[in-house]
Design a protein around this motif. Sequence first.
Motif, PDB file in Angstrom:
ATOM      1  N   UNK A 153      68.471 -52.129 102.301  1.00  0.00           N
ATOM      2  CA  UNK A 153      69.718 -51.435 102.007  1.00  0.00           C
ATOM      3  C   UNK A 153      69.326 -50.162 101.259  1.00  0.00           C
ATOM      4  N   UNK A 154      69.873 -49.047 101.661  1.00  0.00           N
ATOM      5  CA  UNK A 154      69.625 -47.777 100.976  1.00  0.00           C
ATOM      6  C   UNK A 154      70.901 -47.435 100.217  1.00  0.00           C
ATOM      7  N   UNK A 155      70.800 -47.382  98.886  1.00  0.00           N
ATOM      8  CA  UNK A 155      71.975 -47.175  98.038  1.00  0.00           C
ATOM      9  C   UNK A 155      71.764 -46.016  97.081  1.00  0.00           C
ATOM     10  N   UNK A 156      72.847 -45.330  96.794  1.00  0.00           N
ATOM     11  CA  UNK A 156      72.811 -44.319  95.748  1.00  0.00           C
ATOM     12  C   UNK A 156      73.057 -44.993  94.412  1.00  0.00           C
ATOM     13  N   UNK A 157      72.545 -44.388  93.370  1.00  0.00           N
ATOM     14  CA  UNK A 157      72.727 -44.943  92.039  1.00  0.00           C
ATOM     15  C   UNK A 157      72.832 -43.813  91.020  1.00  0.00           C
ATOM     16  N   UNK A 158      73.180 -44.183  89.810  1.00  0.00           N
ATOM     17  CA  UNK A 158      73.240 -43.226  88.713  1.00  0.00           C
ATOM     18  C   UNK A 158      71.829 -42.727  88.408  1.00  0.00           C
TER      19      UNK A 158
END
Length: 147
Positions: free
Chosen positions: A58-63
């Motif tokens: 899973x490729x996720x954006x984060x802070x």
Amino acid sequence: MTTLTRRKPVYSVAQSAPHQILVCKACKHKGADCAPGHALMKKLRAAIAAAGMAEDFEVSGTACLAGCVPDHGGPCVLGWRASAKATWLFGDIDPGQPIDDLVEFSRLYAAREDGWLSGRDCPPRLCDNTLARIPAAMIVTREGPVQ
């Protein structure tokens, strides 16, 4: 007496696949979203899917991942993590460069039971941009280890 409500932290990212690639998408030093991070996240999602690894990653954006150089303005910070595996953090990743090495690292990471690779095992660009390799967390209670 007031009831305290627990909020989900802004940096919290749920993981729905066995492995996760986190892409920093918040330029904390600019106080805005990170356009290069968003572009890299989109490009990496497509590359992971094209490589047949979409079910495993899973490729996720984060802070903010706190690994960037504020004055650079473009390069990104990425992390790889999975349960019971080492976590990797890479910085100064230019979203305009080919991402074959990111896909190759993903293959290597998925193939290792513990996610532990030596520097010489990493694709050269990532080897030079490694910020951290963090051992998997092992929580030990009176009943024994919990992973």
